[in-house]
Design an enzyme around this catalytic site. Sequence first.
Site, PDB file in Angstrom:
ATOM      1  N   MET A  29       0.852  -1.195   0.000  1.00  9.75           N
ATOM      2  CA  MET A  29       0.000   0.000   0.000  1.00  9.75           C
ATOM      3  C   MET A  29       0.887   1.245   0.000  1.00  9.75           C
ATOM      4  O   MET A  29       0.461   2.319   0.428  1.00  9.75           O
ATOM      5  CB  MET A  29      -0.926  -0.009   1.213  1.00  9.75           C
ATOM      6  CG  MET A  29      -1.853  -1.240   1.219  1.00  9.75           C
ATOM      7  SD  MET A  29      -3.426  -0.962   2.061  1.00  9.75           S
ATOM      8  CE  MET A  29      -2.874  -0.538   3.701  1.00  9.75           C
ATOM      9  N   HIS A  33       8.767   0.971   3.796  1.00 11.46           N
ATOM     10  CA  HIS A  33       9.829   0.975   4.795  1.00 11.46           C
ATOM     11  C   HIS A  33      10.769  -0.189   4.476  1.00 11.46           C
ATOM     12  O   HIS A  33      10.555  -0.935   3.508  1.00 11.46           O
ATOM     13  CB  HIS A  33       9.242   0.879   6.210  1.00 11.46           C
ATOM     14  CG  HIS A  33       8.269  -0.245   6.397  1.00 11.46           C
ATOM     15  ND1 HIS A  33       8.633  -1.574   6.262  1.00 11.46           N
ATOM     16  CD2 HIS A  33       6.940  -0.245   6.672  1.00 11.46           C
ATOM     17  CE1 HIS A  33       7.577  -2.334   6.489  1.00 11.46           C
ATOM     18  NE2 HIS A  33       6.527  -1.561   6.713  1.00 11.46           N
ATOM     19  N   GLY A  35      11.124  -3.017   5.631  1.00 14.35           N
ATOM     20  CA  GLY A  35      10.468  -4.325   5.519  1.00 14.35           C
ATOM     21  C   GLY A  35      10.029  -4.600   4.092  1.00 14.35           C
ATOM     22  O   GLY A  35      10.301  -5.660   3.524  1.00 14.35           O
ATOM     23  N   HIS A  36       9.355  -3.618   3.472  1.00 18.75           N
ATOM     24  CA  HIS A  36       8.957  -3.757   2.069  1.00 18.75           C
ATOM     25  C   HIS A  36      10.178  -3.949   1.172  1.00 18.75           C
ATOM     26  O   HIS A  36      10.178  -4.773   0.256  1.00 18.75           O
ATOM     27  CB  HIS A  36       8.226  -2.497   1.589  1.00 18.75           C
ATOM     28  CG  HIS A  36       6.931  -2.206   2.284  1.00 18.75           C
ATOM     29  ND1 HIS A  36       6.757  -1.113   3.094  1.00 18.75           N
ATOM     30  CD2 HIS A  36       5.738  -2.851   2.272  1.00 18.75           C
ATOM     31  CE1 HIS A  36       5.525  -1.090   3.550  1.00 18.75           C
ATOM     32  NE2 HIS A  36       4.874  -2.134   3.072  1.00 18.75           N
ATOM     33  N   GLN A  60     -10.225  -2.759   2.384  1.00 17.64           N
ATOM     34  CA  GLN A  60      -9.755  -3.441   3.581  1.00 17.64           C
ATOM     35  C   GLN A  60      -9.729  -2.536   4.803  1.00 17.64           C
ATOM     36  O   GLN A  60      -9.273  -2.941   5.867  1.00 17.64           O
ATOM     37  CB  GLN A  60      -8.379  -4.069   3.335  1.00 17.64           C
ATOM     38  CG  GLN A  60      -7.224  -3.096   3.213  1.00 17.64           C
ATOM     39  CD  GLN A  60      -5.965  -3.792   2.715  1.00 17.64           C
ATOM     40  OE1 GLN A  60      -5.882  -4.281   1.604  1.00 17.64           O
ATOM     41  NE2 GLN A  60      -4.964  -3.881   3.573  1.00 17.64           N
ATOM     42  N   SER A 184       6.425  -0.872  10.360  1.00 19.63           N
ATOM     43  CA  SER A 184       5.054  -0.740   9.865  1.00 19.63           C
ATOM     44  C   SER A 184       4.879   0.680   9.359  1.00 19.63           C
ATOM     45  O   SER A 184       5.442   1.624   9.934  1.00 19.63           O
ATOM     46  CB  SER A 184       4.054  -0.992  11.003  1.00 19.63           C
ATOM     47  OG  SER A 184       2.771  -0.477  10.649  1.00 19.63           O
ATOM     48  N   ARG A 186       2.409   2.332   9.741  1.00 18.53           N
ATOM     49  CA  ARG A 186       1.658   3.040  10.778  1.00 18.53           C
ATOM     50  C   ARG A 186       2.552   3.546  11.916  1.00 18.53           C
ATOM     51  O   ARG A 186       2.095   4.335  12.742  1.00 18.53           O
ATOM     52  CB  ARG A 186       0.536   2.155  11.327  1.00 18.53           C
ATOM     53  CG  ARG A 186      -0.581   1.931  10.322  1.00 18.53           C
ATOM     54  CD  ARG A 186      -1.800   1.261  10.928  1.00 18.53           C
ATOM     55  NE  ARG A 186      -2.935   1.283  10.014  1.00 18.53           N
ATOM     56  CZ  ARG A 186      -3.233   0.317   9.138  1.00 18.53           C
ATOM     57  NH1 ARG A 186      -2.471  -0.771   9.069  1.00 18.53           N
ATOM     58  NH2 ARG A 186      -4.281   0.425   8.345  1.00 18.53           N
TER      59      ARG A 186
END
Lengths: 281, 281
Positions: A29, A33, A35-36, A60, A184, A186
């Site tokens: 989305m 970060h 992680g992606h 979602q 995350s 977020r």
Amino acid sequence: MQVIKDISGMQAISDARTNGIRIGFVPTMGALHTGHLELMKRSVAECDYTVVSIFVNPAQFGKNEDLSRYPRDLDKDLELMRPLGVDYVFFPTEEMMYPDGYKTWVELSEISDVLCGASRPGHFRGVATVVLKLVNIVRPDFMYMGEKDFQQVVVLETMLRDLNLKTQIVRCPIVRDENGLALSSRNEYLSKDEYIRALGLNRSIKITRDMAKTGERSVLAICSLISQHLLECNARIDYVKIVDSNSLTEQVEVNDQSRLLLAVWIGKTRLIDNARVLLDN
Amino acid sequence: MQVIKDISGMQAISDARTNGIRIGFVPTMGALHTGHLELMKRSVAECDYTVVSIFVNPAQFGKNEDLSRYPRDLDKDLELMRPLGVDYVFFPTEEMMYPDGYKTWVELSEISDVLCGASRPGHFRGVATVVLKLVNIVRPDFMYMGEKDFQQVVVLETMLRDLNLKTQIVRCPIVRDENGLALSSRNEYLSKDEYIRALGLNRSIKITRDMAKTGERSVLAICSLISQHLLECNARIDYVKIVDSNSLTEQVEVNDQSRLLLAVWIGKTRLIDNARVLLDN
């Protein structure tokens, strides 16, 4: 790296592939970060070409969730991806993905309604539907997903298997920052004080593993202590569960398949984390 | 003509296709009649190879419906197909299609809950799910379907479009017997007396078209007369509707898009029929 903004353009690329070419896919989305980026690096290393999608999927998000304030910055995302060797970035609009008269939804019984699905009704319906659409557009051999969204990975593996799709999910480990907070998009929402409180999630994993290492097998005993710890961090608990990692059903006793799943609110931000309970398997 | 009984065997054939080869697909529940055979002939004529599936899909039958007595005769079906040039017959078991732990279902809002969907709750969920699975296994370019199951065709076209699948449905006209009864595997259930009563369905289409030809545009007027006619045939009416042929919403006035849809019970047998109302379009 080519940005593709329309579905038929993306499908033309999938159609033009020849047999034996492995397509890797990383659905995101945006608000990328590390992680992606780790998912993308692995796809680039393992596949012949890599597609990344960026689509903030309204289906979602619940009515009172953070759809409108979810971070969006395409230019920054593209900048981060550029050095990695990603071949295509698929960036469709809402109107393309859910045109007027859109009616079709994928539902998964049992595993969608527990855990995050219980507190976010319709969330996994939205996730499953958009990923099925993306898989049909991109036709990947491998889809790279982080284990941070553990339930999501289980739901999507089940969907792909049930619907006889050949795309395989490659599960990738959670990436954490220097203090152990799971990365995350977020996390951007957190104030300094909230950030410190959020570290209680990773500490909860350590406590759980320490208890298990010293022989504790009672899920009730572990979850009680973890809940207490999270409350002391001033987190509002959504759930603290130890489940079977395949069926997501709650366990009474810890075993080889046990997974600790945590969801809390820190202020207005909902954060999740998870880990295998027994490490030596 | 090769009979394939396992999913991976069927998928291997789909995988081995080269670009430009057109695959035609006719999904059936067996108990083949001339209507099915016409679909197959057309696929054979128009495509490079043709796959027919035979699978009595339990997921589309309600609890009190005729799943157990639904006619099954593979040998007879194969005999009927053999002269037509069908390349592959896919004949999976229930256990393969819905293995233990199966959880994934496709739902379509609005168009699934009206008409046949209102009297057969879950029916189109079962139809959409099994067809999506079959499409993923066979990967056809064209799927040949009869307009007798008019709502089914609309539901499946919507699903394929919404989920970004490239398979296109080729709508084929209803095939009728010498007395005008629309062919259906369920016609086998009818006694001689019931057969005669069932002819009221096709007569209802003629009456409707005659009324429209003489200028009648009131859906209420037409449906009242048709209901009266069907009751006189000793049919128990499930529904008598004139709807927009794209949205399936009920109309007040007949127009170019009007479709008459009929569902009745003749004894214990549920029969459906439908037709365009205005012929000169």
